[in-house]
Motif scaffolding. Structure first.
Motif, PDB file in Angstrom:
ATOM      1  N   SER A 202      12.530  10.478 -14.480  1.00 43.05           N
ATOM      2  CA  SER A 202      10.991  10.663 -13.653  1.00 43.05           C
ATOM      3  C   SER A 202      11.084   8.910 -13.433  1.00 43.05           C
ATOM      4  CB  SER A 202      10.214  10.794 -14.853  1.00 43.05           C
ATOM      5  OG  SER A 202       8.236  10.648 -14.374  1.00 43.05           O
ATOM      6  N   THR A 203      10.546   8.746 -12.291  1.00 38.83           N
ATOM      7  CA  THR A 203      10.242   7.586 -11.313  1.00 38.83           C
ATOM      8  C   THR A 203       9.366   7.140 -11.089  1.00 38.83           C
ATOM      9  OG1 THR A 203      11.172   7.981  -9.741  1.00 38.83           O
ATOM     10  CG2 THR A 203      12.877   7.652 -11.167  1.00 38.83           C
ATOM     11  N   ILE A 204       9.003   6.002 -11.311  1.00 40.21           N
ATOM     12  CA  ILE A 204       8.197   5.336 -10.004  1.00 40.21           C
ATOM     13  C   ILE A 204       8.096   4.386  -9.017  1.00 40.21           C
ATOM     14  CG2 ILE A 204       5.245   3.806 -11.210  1.00 40.21           C
ATOM     15  CD1 ILE A 204       5.218   4.876 -13.541  1.00 40.21           C
ATOM     16  N   SER A 205       7.443   3.695  -8.316  1.00 37.34           N
ATOM     17  CA  SER A 205       8.084   3.076  -7.270  1.00 37.34           C
ATOM     18  C   SER A 205       6.855   2.079  -7.824  1.00 37.34           C
ATOM     19  CB  SER A 205       8.141   3.244  -5.928  1.00 37.34           C
ATOM     20  OG  SER A 205       8.564   2.426  -4.937  1.00 37.34           O
ATOM     21  N   VAL A 206       7.061   0.848  -7.756  1.00 38.56           N
ATOM     22  CA  VAL A 206       6.313  -0.520  -7.632  1.00 38.56           C
ATOM     23  C   VAL A 206       6.447  -1.219  -6.457  1.00 38.56           C
ATOM     24  CG1 VAL A 206       5.382  -2.795  -8.717  1.00 38.56           C
ATOM     25  CG2 VAL A 206       5.549  -0.437  -9.819  1.00 38.56           C
ATOM     26  N   SER A 207       5.610  -1.475  -5.359  1.00 42.87           N
ATOM     27  CA  SER A 207       5.097  -2.116  -4.258  1.00 42.87           C
ATOM     28  C   SER A 207       4.127  -3.093  -4.383  1.00 42.87           C
ATOM     29  CB  SER A 207       5.435  -1.786  -3.675  1.00 42.87           C
ATOM     30  OG  SER A 207       4.695  -1.091  -2.783  1.00 42.87           O
ATOM     31  N   ASN A 208       4.262  -4.661  -3.796  1.00 44.94           N
ATOM     32  CA  ASN A 208       3.144  -5.093  -3.192  1.00 44.94           C
ATOM     33  C   ASN A 208       2.714  -6.021  -4.863  1.00 44.94           C
ATOM     34  OD1 ASN A 208       2.709  -4.838  -0.620  1.00 44.94           O
ATOM     35  ND2 ASN A 208       1.917  -2.978  -0.751  1.00 44.94           N
ATOM     36  N   ALA A 209       3.909  -5.898  -5.619  1.00 42.46           N
ATOM     37  CA  ALA A 209       3.502  -6.462  -7.710  1.00 42.46           C
ATOM     38  C   ALA A 209       3.953  -8.341  -6.863  1.00 42.46           C
ATOM     39  CB  ALA A 209       3.827  -6.168  -8.368  1.00 42.46           C
TER      40      ALA A 209
END
Length: 564
Positions: free
Chosen positions: A14-21
């Motif tokens: 199961s994946t989560i994409s993180v951006s702009n952190a």
């Protein structure tokens, strides 16, 4: 996780994409939501970061005590690790590995060795992930390492910093430009103590860089609770019900207007010079907000500035406020943060106005430190009479009497449920919030439901063992909570108060009638999230029903009940 066979979960990884952190992790925790398993000791979790870091965060914990929709947080700040053989309950725990044998994870998981936490190893989130870049894809590999039993993890979240997020807001209302508020949600099953080492607390600021409120150091936000920041020059919802006998007054106030469509953010400092991606906890703004520090993704749709009773609220269903999407809510009462305001927030107002952000009937529902909370799976609902189907009398009553004055031109739909307190403490407050509904402006063929207040009813039931005779029971009417005034009936984000004559003791139940006026017949859906005090319900135990209002397409029975 398959029932009866060891191996990987159905979604693997199961994946989560993180951006702009911020480019460097300083504080990481993982929220695990809705763990259900007959033998939790079989469950192993491997977390892989964007840079390839790989850490076992849970292994062989919880023994043989059944876990049912349990939500908890894994954090270095936990008081201790997950129990080895005792029941896993809601709370915050350190990453834990009790396994004696070396854990293995099937491909495509990366091969070991893996960083392991205590008591087997010494790894922590800080030692594995601090200083690394959080942007990119996070992967969670879930394995069941034994045969016979099965289960699931409903969803999970990567948390960078304090577990706080903006959950509802508006920057204008019927009182004009100053009729505004910002609600902060503690998205954790344990209280969050606000602590900013270098400043007075956490600032809630608008995109001009000026703090409107500061959550001061030492403030304890309850588990799954809220903090409310309001503009005292115009805020009009101070009489909305909050907790047991309390109202939704602001926990902090300001008077400087936030411009229409401006962005808002919460920071882990109160020093304006330090407002940055590194210190930002959460943000929400419109597509017209130029400063990306004050929004996530492209932002919410910009509004035409009408002075209406509206709000943007965080989606707890997972269908982005769709009136015509009839599948069950994928998020099941959990308000996720996808780091994209357009996906996370739903626009509602009490007239179903077309203001630029989608049109749907609903209501603001600001909550403060005293308000009821959601977040456990132990406030449960069952049909009033388990001897008959959910869409048959007395569990569902379709009243065909036309009452236009009650937003019931085509009659009413009454949903009856027995609500049971399966927590370990008495409930002093109980309500249900609408997170999904078919309502105005429903297209032809879709029912237009309007949540309205119900009186108490005397209802005939034939309860288990069934067939041994009927009896009459009092079913208590749920009340549509106001303000705001909802002359068209309720909708998305409206709330029903459940009348408790006294505290609802652990194991005790109350029979409740939820009433909906019908302004158009057709296929319907409704999903309600329980909130309570001192603990709430929600994850995995929403009240969900769908069907058709017409007798020709469901097993509805038309009969009169007696109002008390």
């Amino acid at each position: 996780m398959s029932d009866g066979a060891a191996g990987p979960a159905g979604t693997y990884p199961s994946t989560i994409s993180v951006s702009n952190a911020a480019a460097s992790i300083t504080d990481l925790s993982i929220s695990t939501n809705g763990l259900t398993h007959a033998f939790p000791d079989d469950v192993d979790l491997l977390l892989v970061g964007p840079g390839g870091q790989k850490m076992i965060i849970q292994s062989d914990a919880g023994g043989s005590t059944v876990a049912l929709g349990m939500s908890y947080v894994l954090s270095d700040a936990g008081a201790g690790g997950l129990p080895d053989s005792a029941e896993i309950v809601a709370g915050t725990y350190r990453p834990t590995s009790h396994g004696g044998a070396v854990d293995t994870f099937a491909a495509p998981a990366p091969a070991g060795p893996y960083s392991e936490p205590a008591p087997i190893g010494s790894a922590t989130f800080a030692s594995v992930f601090n200083g690394t870049n959080p942007n990119g894809t996070w992967s969670l590999y879930v394995m069941d390492d034994a045969n016979v039993d099965g289960g699931q993890v409903r969803n999970w979240c990567v948390r960078l910093g304090a577990p706080l997020k903006i959950s509802e807001f508006r920057v204008r209302g019927p009182n004009g430009a100053n009729d505004e508020y910002i609600e902060i949600h503690n998205d954790s099953p344990t209280p969050t103590l606000v602590s900013s080492p270098t400043s007075a607390g956490f600032a809630i600021a608008a995109s001009n860089g000026v703090a409107r409120c500061v959550i001061t150091n030492g403030t304890l936000i309850p588990a799954n609770g809220h903090f409310l920041c309001v503009n005292s020059a115009g805020y009009s919802l101070g009489s909305y019900p909050a907790g047991a006998g309390t109202i939704a007054s602001g926990n902090a106030t300001y008077t400087a207007d936030i411009p229409d469509n401006a962005g808002i953010a919460i920071f882990n400092t109160s020093l304006p010079a330090s407002f940055s991606l590194t210190t930002r906890i959460d943000a929400v703004g419109s597509t017209s907000e130029a400063n990306t520090l004050y929004k996530e993704g492209t932002g919410c749709p910009a509004l035409t500035p009408f002075s209406i009773d509206y709000a943007f609220h965080r989606d707890q269903c997972g269908k982005n406020g769709s009136i015509t999407h009839f599948a069950a809510c994928p998020d099941q009462g959990f308000a996720r943060d996808r780091n994209n305001n357009a996906l996370d927030f739903v626009f509602v107002d009490t007239n179903g106005t077309s203001a630029g952000a989608g049109q749907r009937l609903g209501a603001p529902g600001p909550q403060n430190l005293s308000a009821s909370v959601s977040g456990t799976a132990k406030i449960v609902n069952a049909t009033l009479d388990s001897c008959v189907q959910a869409r048959a009398l007395p569990n569902l009553f379709r009243d065909s009497t036309s009452t236009p004055a009650l937003n019931s031109t085509f009659g009413q739909l009454n949903i009856r449920r027995t609500i049971t307190n399966n927590t370990t403490v008495p409930l002093t407050r109980l309500r249900y919030r609408v997170d999904d509904i078919s309502t105005f402006p429903a297209p032809t063929g879709v029912a237009d439901l309007r949540p309205i207040t119900s009186p108490n009813l005397s209802v005939t039931v034939d309860r288990p063992p069934g067939g041994s005779g009927t009896s009459s029971t009092t079913v208590f009417g749920a009340t549509l909570e106001q303000p705001p005034s909802q002359p068209n009936g309720g909708g998305f984000n409206s709330s029903f108060n459940i009348p408790l004559a006294a505290d609802l003791a652990p194991g005790a139940s109350i029979d409740v009638n939820f009433r909906f006026g019908l302004q158009q017949t057709g296929e319907y859906k409704v999903d309600l999230v329980p909130e309570g005090l001192p603990v709430g319900g929600g994850y995995m135990n929403t009240l969900h029903l769908s069907g058709c209002t017409d007798a020709t397409c469901t097993e509805l029975i038309f009969r009169a009940d007696t109002e008390l």
